[in-house]
Design a protein around this motif. Structure first.
Motif, PDB file in Angstrom:
ATOM      1  N   THR A 206       0.902  -0.979   0.162  1.00  0.00           N
ATOM      2  CA  THR A 206       0.364  -0.193   0.164  1.00  0.00           C
ATOM      3  C   THR A 206       1.018   1.330  -0.147  1.00  0.00           C
ATOM      4  OG1 THR A 206       0.206   0.125   1.869  1.00  0.00           O
ATOM      5  CG2 THR A 206      -2.151  -1.496   1.100  1.00  0.00           C
ATOM      6  N   GLU A 207       0.394   2.181   0.233  1.00  0.00           N
ATOM      7  CA  GLU A 207       1.455   3.530  -0.374  1.00  0.00           C
ATOM      8  C   GLU A 207       1.777   4.140   1.357  1.00  0.00           C
ATOM      9  OE1 GLU A 207      -0.845   7.206  -1.974  1.00  0.00           O
ATOM     10  OE2 GLU A 207      -1.236   6.101  -3.648  1.00  0.00           O
ATOM     11  N   GLU A 208       0.787   3.125   2.178  1.00  0.00           N
ATOM     12  CA  GLU A 208       1.817   4.007   3.153  1.00  0.00           C
ATOM     13  C   GLU A 208       2.784   2.558   3.927  1.00  0.00           C
ATOM     14  OE1 GLU A 208      -2.115   3.114   2.432  1.00  0.00           O
ATOM     15  OE2 GLU A 208      -2.414   5.215   3.457  1.00  0.00           O
ATOM     16  N   THR A 210       4.650   1.523   1.934  1.00  0.00           N
ATOM     17  CA  THR A 210       6.105   1.428   1.066  1.00  0.00           C
ATOM     18  C   THR A 210       6.438   3.386   1.659  1.00  0.00           C
ATOM     19  OG1 THR A 210       4.753   1.480  -1.071  1.00  0.00           O
ATOM     20  CG2 THR A 210       6.205   2.438  -1.840  1.00  0.00           C
ATOM     21  N   ALA A 271       9.022   8.014  -1.841  1.00  0.00           N
ATOM     22  CA  ALA A 271       7.583   7.555  -1.479  1.00  0.00           C
ATOM     23  C   ALA A 271       7.119   8.022  -2.483  1.00  0.00           C
ATOM     24  CB  ALA A 271       7.631   7.439  -0.357  1.00  0.00           C
ATOM     25  N   ALA A 272       7.017   9.370  -2.369  1.00  0.00           N
ATOM     26  CA  ALA A 272       5.214   9.905  -3.185  1.00  0.00           C
ATOM     27  C   ALA A 272       5.575   9.578  -4.683  1.00  0.00           C
ATOM     28  CB  ALA A 272       5.750  11.205  -2.785  1.00  0.00           C
ATOM     29  N   ASN A 275       4.432   5.806  -5.367  1.00  0.00           N
ATOM     30  CA  ASN A 275       2.988   5.248  -5.590  1.00  0.00           C
ATOM     31  C   ASN A 275       2.930   5.996  -6.465  1.00  0.00           C
ATOM     32  OD1 ASN A 275       3.394   4.204  -2.922  1.00  0.00           O
ATOM     33  ND2 ASN A 275       3.669   6.102  -1.671  1.00  0.00           N
ATOM     34  N   GLU A 276       3.413   6.872  -7.168  1.00  0.00           N
ATOM     35  CA  GLU A 276       2.324   7.739  -8.339  1.00  0.00           C
ATOM     36  C   GLU A 276       2.833   6.797  -9.694  1.00  0.00           C
ATOM     37  OE1 GLU A 276       0.192  10.077  -7.975  1.00  0.00           O
ATOM     38  OE2 GLU A 276      -0.099  10.407 -10.099  1.00  0.00           O
ATOM     39  N   LYS A 279       0.702   3.821  -8.887  1.00  0.00           N
ATOM     40  CA  LYS A 279      -0.904   3.786  -9.057  1.00  0.00           C
ATOM     41  C   LYS A 279      -1.760   2.413 -10.077  1.00  0.00           C
ATOM     42  CE  LYS A 279      -3.755   6.752  -7.704  1.00  0.00           C
ATOM     43  NZ  LYS A 279      -4.021   7.946  -7.212  1.00  0.00           N
ATOM     44  N   ARG A 282      -1.168  -0.692  -9.016  1.00  0.00           N
ATOM     45  CA  ARG A 282      -2.163  -1.255  -7.647  1.00  0.00           C
ATOM     46  C   ARG A 282      -3.739  -1.638  -8.202  1.00  0.00           C
ATOM     47  NH1 ARG A 282       1.604   1.950  -3.939  1.00  0.00           N
ATOM     48  NH2 ARG A 282       3.269   0.124  -3.890  1.00  0.00           N
TER      49      ARG A 282
END
Ligand code: SF4
Length: 324
Positions: A206-208, A210, A271-272, A275-276, A279, A282
């Motif tokens: 998940t983003e968190e 990561t 990390a951002a 995540n981007e 996306k 995922r």
């Protein structure tokens, strides 16, 4: 007719950024140029005999990641190695033309013996012969490899040459296709990103998760305090900026060197970016995970298509050897 690519990977379960940047991304690109055969090599996973209870789960998770990343089962054959048993037959046949001395000199075999002297099994010695069987059973011309796998491919070529010299031109000599990003450094900053070394970031996190994972990464050990100038070239986070934030790469390096940029902010930014970038992957993964039968159908269909090629190759090989 398009050339054929073969690539196989052990069922290691959920894939990580190193798998993605080093192999999967390349698999996806190759689909438009080549006739691709992608194999989850479960028999190879047995050489160390660990984790076999997790094998089916790992195969499923890996297939899910490959499909979510863009491997298209309409364009490529994607299947599980043991579902096409002809590979074991070819392995036995090719083992008859492979001198034992060639196998004993393989550097990875020597390493494995050192790492696990209590389990030096016959399958471990024959690993390169099984790998050669994987490639040649599907008459692949091209194999995408990282630098560390080049010696294995060279050995496969030697085995093929020996077979063809003995029995006549039958199997194509596979050529290496170097991947664009052969090595992604793990979060320990020392080794290649790997699940077994626990220095990896899973694509399906998940983003968190990561962010949490990226924050555990080592950086430049010379930066003891926020004001210390950094050396981005030794930092694994900077290495990831090259892949996920290429336009800002020079700026990251410059502000790291002058200590304008702190490691905590740099990691958060990384990390951002990850995540981007992940996306769409995922989202697609979540859609596919909701229909597990689809994954089984893809793998079963892949095995059927792979079997057609495999049976033809085995027939030719046996005819050339006088077995038919
Ligand atoms: Fe690495 Fe960024 Fe810290 Fe520089 S600022 S050492 S690139 S994490």
């Amino acid at each position: 007719m398009k050339s054929r690519v073969f690539s196989g990977a052990r069922p290691t379960g959920r894939q990580h950024l190193g798998n993605y940047l080093g192999a999967i991304q390349n698999y996806v690109k190759l689909q438009d140029q080549y006739d691709c055969v992608y194999c989850i090599v479960d028999i190879h996973a047995l050489t160390t005999l660990d984790n076999t209870r997790e094998l089916q789960k790992n195969i499923h998770e890996m297939a899910l990641d490959w499909l979510a990343a863009g491997i298209d089962p309409k364009k490529s054959i994607m299947f599980v190695q043991s579902h096409v048993p002809e590979v074991c037959e070819l392995h036995t046949i090719l083992s008859m033309v492979t001198p034992l001395s060639w196998l004993l000199r393989v550097p990875t075999f020597k390493e494995k013996v050192k790492q696990n002297p209590g389990n030096v099994n016959y399958g471990l010695v024959g690993y390169p012969v099984l790998m050669t069987s994987d490639i040649t059973l599907y008459k692949a011309d091209v194999v995408p490899v990282g630098e560390d796998q080049l010696p294995h491919l060279e050995l496969a070529r030697e085995i093929v040459r020996r077979f063809n010299d003995h029995f006549g031109e039958t199997l194509p000599e596979p050529k290496a296709q170097m991947t664009a990003f052969p090595m992604v450094v793990g979060l320990d900053g020392k080794s290649k990103m790997s699940k077994s070394l626990n220095n990896h970031i899973e694509l399906a996190m998940t983003e968190e998760e990561t962010l949490k994972r990226v924050m555990t990464s080592v950086t430049d050990p010379a930066r003891q305090f926020r004001k210390d100038p950094g050396h981005p070239e030794v930092c694994p986070i900077y290495a990831l900026h090259k892949y996920f934030n290429p336009l800002q790469q020079e700026n990251v390096a410059a502000t790291c060197r002058t200590a304008e940029r702190g490691c905590v902010d740099c990691k958060k930014a990384m990390a951002a970016e990850i995540n981007e970038a992940l996306k769409p992957f995922r989202e697609r993964r979540a859609e596919l995970a909701a229909k597990p039968k689809y994954i089984d159908d893809v793998l079963n269909d892949g095995a059927v298509r792979a079997s057609v090629i495999a049976r033809q190759t085995i027939k030719e090989v046996k005819q050339k050897m006088g077995l038919l």
